[in-house]
Design an enzyme around this catalytic site. Structure first.
Site, PDB file in Angstrom:
ATOM      1  CE  LYS A   1      -3.907   1.779   2.428  1.00 43.05           C
ATOM      2  NZ  LYS A   1      -4.807   1.721   3.790  1.00 43.05           N
TER       3      LYS A   1
ATOM      4  CB  SER B   1      -8.191   3.277   2.916  1.00 38.14           C
ATOM      5  OG  SER B   1      -7.595   2.423   3.343  1.00 38.14           O
TER       6      SER B   1
ATOM      7  CB  SER C   1      -9.031  -0.156   5.379  1.00 37.68           C
ATOM      8  OG  SER C   1      -9.551   1.768   5.381  1.00 37.68           O
TER       9      SER C   1
HETATM   10  N1  GLN Z   1     -13.352   4.098   6.936  1.00 34.91           N
HETATM   11  C1  GLN Z   1     -13.067   4.397   8.028  1.00 34.91           C
HETATM   12  C2  GLN Z   1     -12.320   5.413   7.291  1.00 34.91           C
HETATM   13  O1  GLN Z   1     -12.808   6.457   6.244  1.00 34.91           O
HETATM   14  C3  GLN Z   1     -11.786   3.073   8.373  1.00 34.91           C
HETATM   15  C4  GLN Z   1     -10.388   4.058   7.190  1.00 34.91           C
HETATM   16  C5  GLN Z   1      -9.161   2.891   7.740  1.00 34.91           C
HETATM   17  O2  GLN Z   1      -9.793   1.844   8.461  1.00 34.91           O
HETATM   18  N2  GLN Z   1      -7.995   3.234   7.487  1.00 34.91           N
HETATM   19  O3  GLN Z   1     -11.765   6.539   8.804  1.00 34.91           O
END
Ligand code: GLN
Length: 486
Positions: free
Chosen positions: A79, A154, A178
């Site tokens: 990532k 994400s 995410s």
């Molecule tokens: N969707 C969640 C957020 O927007 C989790 C994001 C994540 O785990 N990095 O914060």
């Protein structure tokens, strides 16, 4: 034979038996990236030369008769918020465009030490904020099962690359879901380890008390292999725990006799799609057939997790992102009169809307007068949520729930409705707030789209999660399905 459709452990066996070379495997993956990534959008940077160079090095070692290491010859995608020396690390943000990391993250070092082949950097929501990958400042990632749908976020690129056979394994990060939510939406296996199991050093911070690196693979054995390769104490991250990392391969057994699994009623309420519910219920039957004792349980405080999560994660993000000011780090505006203007204009130009929303929310909840009412209150709620999980784990080995309330949604479907986007993580966020580990495994298909089963464990009990997840896989075939990218 299409090498990219195989799992990492199958490739390892072939390498061991000298049926294939690391260079052939790497080449097959690079060819696949070249032919489909224009459609998928998973990669932000492909490191073709470095990957082929490392593959050659691995082949030479094998020719010399050296023993294979854990990841010898296995192509891994990373990532774009995890540092790899000499490669970009932009968090898919304009503010970091052109930034090249001068060092390796701890997890990257470990992958290199284990002779894994790093293929490149993967697309994501900007600074890991999002649930659909629509917040990348570069391009969208598409769901390999249906290119009109989101892969989740994400870590959308990390997950789509594995589901689309553009990497054998990948690393994502999980702050509130995410890794697990996109794994569920794309039909692969993704783990959010216990907070402190895997080092965060060299990983760009979003919410430091929540962030964890998460290993992703086509099946449980692959996910366990990658977890094994990167877990454990790191002197550069003081939040990593000095707790022995067990041999996870020993957990890969089918028998669940003696295991007690809890089904939290709060995770099957309103908003849960019928098809997803049915798939998860079927999965629970499989666990019972394999010997587990299953009983309902309750985690009443999970209802407050999403609110606490958005206060805590945004507060930490507003502080962590202060360093991107156009002076110390990041894009600098071209036209300014004084230092204040540098800050304001550079940040206005560099950050996207979602990141700005989190910074504003975070700054607000930390400001004098509101700190006690919001931030401090959220920390108290967090403690109660932890206690809730600890109480249940006195009685149960694991808790099982859906990973996401729905299957993959259409691109654009939720972009104008922040609340419905945030609700995608309703079942994953409580786990993050508590800091316990959880894994998502494919457990069904609804109208051609994958469904994920979330298995949650007590602190540092990843081995139990691998056991239950593996047992489930042994009785089903969902992990063997591969998306055909059209
Ligand atoms: N969707 C969640 C957020 O927007 C989790 C994001 C994540 O785990 N990095 O914060």
């Amino acid at each position: 034979m299409d090498l990219t459709k195989l799992t990492a452990h199958e490739l390892k066996d072939m390498l061991k038996n000298k049926e294939v070379k690391a260079q052939e495997i790497t080449k097959a993956y690079l060819d696949n990236i070249n032919s489909i990534d224009e459609k998928l959008g998973a990669y932000l940077h492909v490191a073709e030369e470095e990957a082929m160079g490392k593959a050659l090095e691995v082949d030479k070692k094998i020719e010399k008769g050296e023993a294979l290491k854990k990841l010898s010859g296995i192509p891994v995608g990373i990532k774009d918020n995890i540092s790899v020396r000499g490669m970009q690390n932009t968090c898919a943000s304009k503010i970091l465009r052109g930034y090249v990391s001068p060092y390796d993250a701890h997890v990257t070092e470990r992958i290199k030490d284990e002779d894994g082949i790093i293929l490149g950097k993967l697309n994501m929501d900007e600074f890991a904020m999002g649930s659909s990958n629509e917040n990348s400042s570069v391009k969208l990632v598409k769901n390999p099962w249906d290119l009109t749908r989101v892969p989740g976020g994400s870590s959308g690129g990390s997950v789509a690359s594995v589901a689309g056979c553009e990497s054998a394994l990948s690393l994502g990060t999980d702050t509130g879901g995410s890794v697990r939510q996109p794994a569920s939406l794309c039909g692969v296996v993704g783990l959010k380890p216990t907070y402190g199991r895997i080092s965060r050093s060299g990983v760009v911070a979003f919410g430091s008390t929540l962030d964890q690196v998460g290993p992703i693979g086509k099946d449980v054995e692959d996910c366990a292999l990658l977890t094994q390769s990167i877990s454990g104490l790191d002197s550069k991250d003081f939040t990593t725990a000095n707790i022995q990392v067990p041999d996870y391969s020993k957990s890969l057994t089918k028998d669940l006799r003696g295991k007690k699994i809890g089904i939290p009623k709060e995770y099957f309420g309103e908003g849960l799609n019928d098809g997803v519910r049915k798939s998860v219920e079927e999965a629970i039957k499989v666990l019972k057939d394999n010997g587990a004792e299953v009983e309902s349980c309750s985690l009443p405080l999970s209802d407050y997790a999403l609110s606490a999560y958005y206060i805590i994660s945004s507060a930490e993000a507003s502080s962590n992102l202060a360093r991107f000011d156009g002076i110390r780090y990041g894009h600098r505006t071209k036209d300014f009169k004084n230092s204040n203007e540098i800050y304001m204009k550079s940040r206005s130009e560099g950050f996207g809307d979602e990141v700005k929303r989190r910074i504003m929310l975070g700054t607000y909840v930390l400001s004098a007068g509101y700190y006690d009412a919001y931030y401090k209150k959220a920390l108290k709620v967090r403690k109660l949520i932890k206690d809730d999980f600890s109480r249940v784990f006195k009685e149960f080995d694991a808790i099982v729930s859906p990973t996401s309330p729905t299957t993959a949604f259409k691109i654009g479907e939720k972009t104008d409705d922040v609340m419905s986007m945030y609700l995608s993580d309703i079942y994953t966020v409580p786990v993050s707030v508590a800091g316990v580990p959880a894994i998502s495994v494919p457990c069904g298909m609804v109208e051609g789209l994958p469904v994920g089963l979330q298995i949650i464990g007590d602190y540092f009990k990843e081995d139990k999660l691998f056991n239950i997840a593996y047992s489930y896989e042994q009785s089903t075939d969902f992990h063997k399905m591969r998306a055909e990218i059209k």
